[in-house]
Design an enzyme around this catalytic site. Structure first.
Site, mmCIF file in Angstrom:
data_model
loop_
_atom_site.group_PDB
_atom_site.id
_atom_site.type_symbol
_atom_site.label_atom_id
_atom_site.label_comp_id
_atom_site.label_asym_id
_atom_site.label_seq_id
_atom_site.Cartn_x
_atom_site.Cartn_y
_atom_site.Cartn_z
ATOM 1 N N LYS A 44 0.853 -1.199 0.000
ATOM 2 C CA LYS A 44 0.000 0.000 0.000
ATOM 3 C C LYS A 44 0.884 1.244 0.000
ATOM 4 O O LYS A 44 1.879 1.299 0.749
ATOM 5 C CB LYS A 44 -0.898 -0.026 1.242
ATOM 6 C CG LYS A 44 -1.928 1.083 1.290
ATOM 7 C CD LYS A 44 -2.768 0.969 2.567
ATOM 8 C CE LYS A 44 -3.899 1.972 2.618
ATOM 9 N NZ LYS A 44 -4.679 1.886 3.867
ATOM 10 N N SER A 50 -9.595 1.657 2.802
ATOM 11 C CA SER A 50 -8.748 2.388 1.893
ATOM 12 C C SER A 50 -7.683 1.533 1.200
ATOM 13 O O SER A 50 -7.114 1.977 0.204
ATOM 14 C CB SER A 50 -8.065 3.529 2.652
ATOM 15 O OG SER A 50 -7.218 3.039 3.664
ATOM 16 N N SER A 61 -9.760 -0.452 7.064
ATOM 17 C CA SER A 61 -9.169 -0.373 5.721
ATOM 18 C C SER A 61 -8.460 -1.612 5.209
ATOM 19 O O SER A 61 -8.141 -1.672 4.021
ATOM 20 C CB SER A 61 -8.210 0.797 5.646
ATOM 21 O OG SER A 61 -8.945 1.964 5.450
#
Ligand code: GLN
Length: 489
Positions: A77, A152, A176
């Site tokens: 990420k 996210s 997330s």
């Protein structure tokens, strides 16, 4: 078996016994990225040359069985700093930022022999539940390209689901890791607060943020957690609790006899999409078949979760994001009249609308006249939410609940920020309590044809129990097929 269909443990076996060369593995995943990336937009940066270079070096040296991730590729990420690889947090304000150090979790992966293939898309500064807040692109759900992948860590989950990489690292502040894992049909583990170092994890809500793995199997999550967990001098909130060998004995459980599994009524006796209800209830039936004792639990402060979480997270975000001032990092507006003008324009042009909304609201709840009414109150309610869980765990070892009230929704469907915030209704309380949780696929919804996730959570540092139990359930209900939409097109 196709290389890209192999999970981490299978790849490891094939690499160590020289059935596969690291170079072949990296090439196969890079090719898969080429084939799928146009459709799903999961990645912000592809580390092609360096990954191939590292593969060559590893092949020359030969397999190292002491390195648990020797030659295994991954995506990361874009909120975790990666040395000499751009790290943007999906924000214009960090568009050209290239860190000179690795986040501790990334460093531990590399020390274990892993190779970074790409940086994954996300909501800007991890603020969001759909990936639509990325400043650069919207990731699509590999199961249905019109749907969001969740957020996210949506790029991470989509990349693993689409076989662009066998695993990814994400971060979970209010859901997330678990939400995108559930929307994309993969496994997502949010460890206990403090289990994994936050050093190099670009701060969003420091009292809630946690790094964790996104994988296709529970066993792979166990392996990755073992690699990244543990005390780090560079993060004073990282825990000195010894790290367990999460894989060792993971197959010991044959059934769930003697294990009490709590069903928190506030999470089940509420409005749930039919697919979510059906698939999650089927898992509860499986638990019963495996002889678990199902215990009804109440977590009475659940209705305050969203309000409490969003007050705390916005307060922390407004403070954490003060460092992006146009002076020290990233984007600077170059035609400013004076310092104040430079500061205002750099932040106004650099941050997207959701980030600005949260900075403004966070500053408001922390301001002198309102601190007691909002922030202090939220901190008190947070404690009550945590106590609900601790009391509940006096009656059971683990609890289970849906990850989200609905499967993946359509891109563009949730235009009202509050609607979006409500997607976190079943996940954010777990971060407020600081406890570990793992989301695994429950099944594919009959109507939506989309994956549905179910999460299991336990007392702090009970990751090993969670992994053992969910590994058994995964074996019982079977793994999901490949996302069909991607194969079709
Ligand atoms: N959707 C939540 C938020 O926007 C959670 C995000 C996260 O866990 N990083 O704050």
């Amino acid at each position: 078996m196709n290389i890209v269909d192999m999970n981490v443990l299978t790849l490891r076996e094939n690499l160590l016994n020289k059935n596969l060369k690291v170079y072949e593995v990296i090439e196969a995943f890079l090719k898969r990225i080429e084939q799928t990336e146009d459709k799903i937009d999961a990645l912000l940066y592809i580390n092609k040359e360096k990954a191939l270079e590292e593969a060559k070096i590893l092949d020359q040296k030969g397999p190292d069985p002491d390195k648990p991730l020797w030659g295994i590729p991954c995506t990361i990420k874009d909120i975790l700093t990666t040395k000499d690889i751009p790290t943007t947090c999906a924000s214009k304000i960090l568009e050209n930022f290239v860190p000179f150090y690795d986040a501790e979790a990334v460093k531990r992966l590399k020390d274990a022999g892993a190779i970074i293939l790409a940086k994954a898309n996300m909501d800007e500064f991890a603020m969001g539940s759909s990936n639509e807040n990325s400043a650069f692109k919207i990731t699509k759900n590999p199961w249905n390209l019109e749907k969001v992948p969740g957020g996210s860590s949506g790029g991470s989950a989509a990349s693993v689901s689409a076989r662009q990489a066998p695993f990814s690292l994400g971060s979970d502040t209010g859901g997330s890791i678990r939400l995108p894992a559930s929307f994309c049909g993969v496994v997502g583990l949010k460890p206990t607060y403090g289990r994994v170092s936050r050093f190099g994890l670009i701060a969003y809500g420091s009292s809630l943020d946690q790094v964790g793995p996104i994988t296709r199997t529970v066993k792979d999550a166990a392996l990755i957690l073992k690699v990244i967990a543990g005390k780090d001098e560079k993060d004073s909130t990282s825990s000195p609790m010894p790290v367990e060998d999460y894989l060792n004995g993971i197959d010991e459980l044959k059934d769930l006899q003697g294990i009490k599994i709590g069903i928190p009524k506030e999470y089940w006796e509420t409005e749930l999409d039919e697919d979510v209800r059906e698939e999650c209830e089927k898992v509860v039936e499986t638990l019963k078949r495996l002889k678990a004792e199902i215990v009804p639990i109440s977590l009475p402060h659940t209705p305050y979760t969203i309000a409490t979480y969003y007050i705390i997270i916005m307060a922390e975000a407004s403070s954490n994001l003060a460092r992006y001032d146009g002076v020290r990092y990233g984007f600077r507006y170059s035609e400013a009249k004076d310092f104040i003008d430079m500061f205002i324009k750099s932040r106004s042009l650099g941050f997207g609308p959701e980030v600005q909304r949260r900075i403004v609201l966070g500053t408001y709840v922390l301001s002198a006249g309102y601190y007691d009414a909002f922030y202090k109150k939220a901190a008190q309610v947070r404690r009550l939410i945590q106590e609900d869980f601790f009391k509940g765990f006096e009656k059971c070892q683990v609890m289970c609940a849906p990850v989200s009230p609905t499967p993946a929704f359509k891109i563009g469907e949730k235009t009202d920020p509050l609607q979006m915030y409500l997607s976190d209704i079943f996940t954010a309380s777990i971060n407020l309590a600081g406890i570990p949780a793992i989301s695994i696929p429950a099944g594919i919804g009959k109507r939506s044809k989309l994956p549905v996730g179910i999460q299991f959570f336990a007392m702090p540092f009970k990751e090993k129990e969670l992994l053992k139990i969910t590994n058994l359930i995964e074996k019982e209900i079977g793994q999901l097929p490949k996302p069909f939409e991607l194969e079709r097109s």
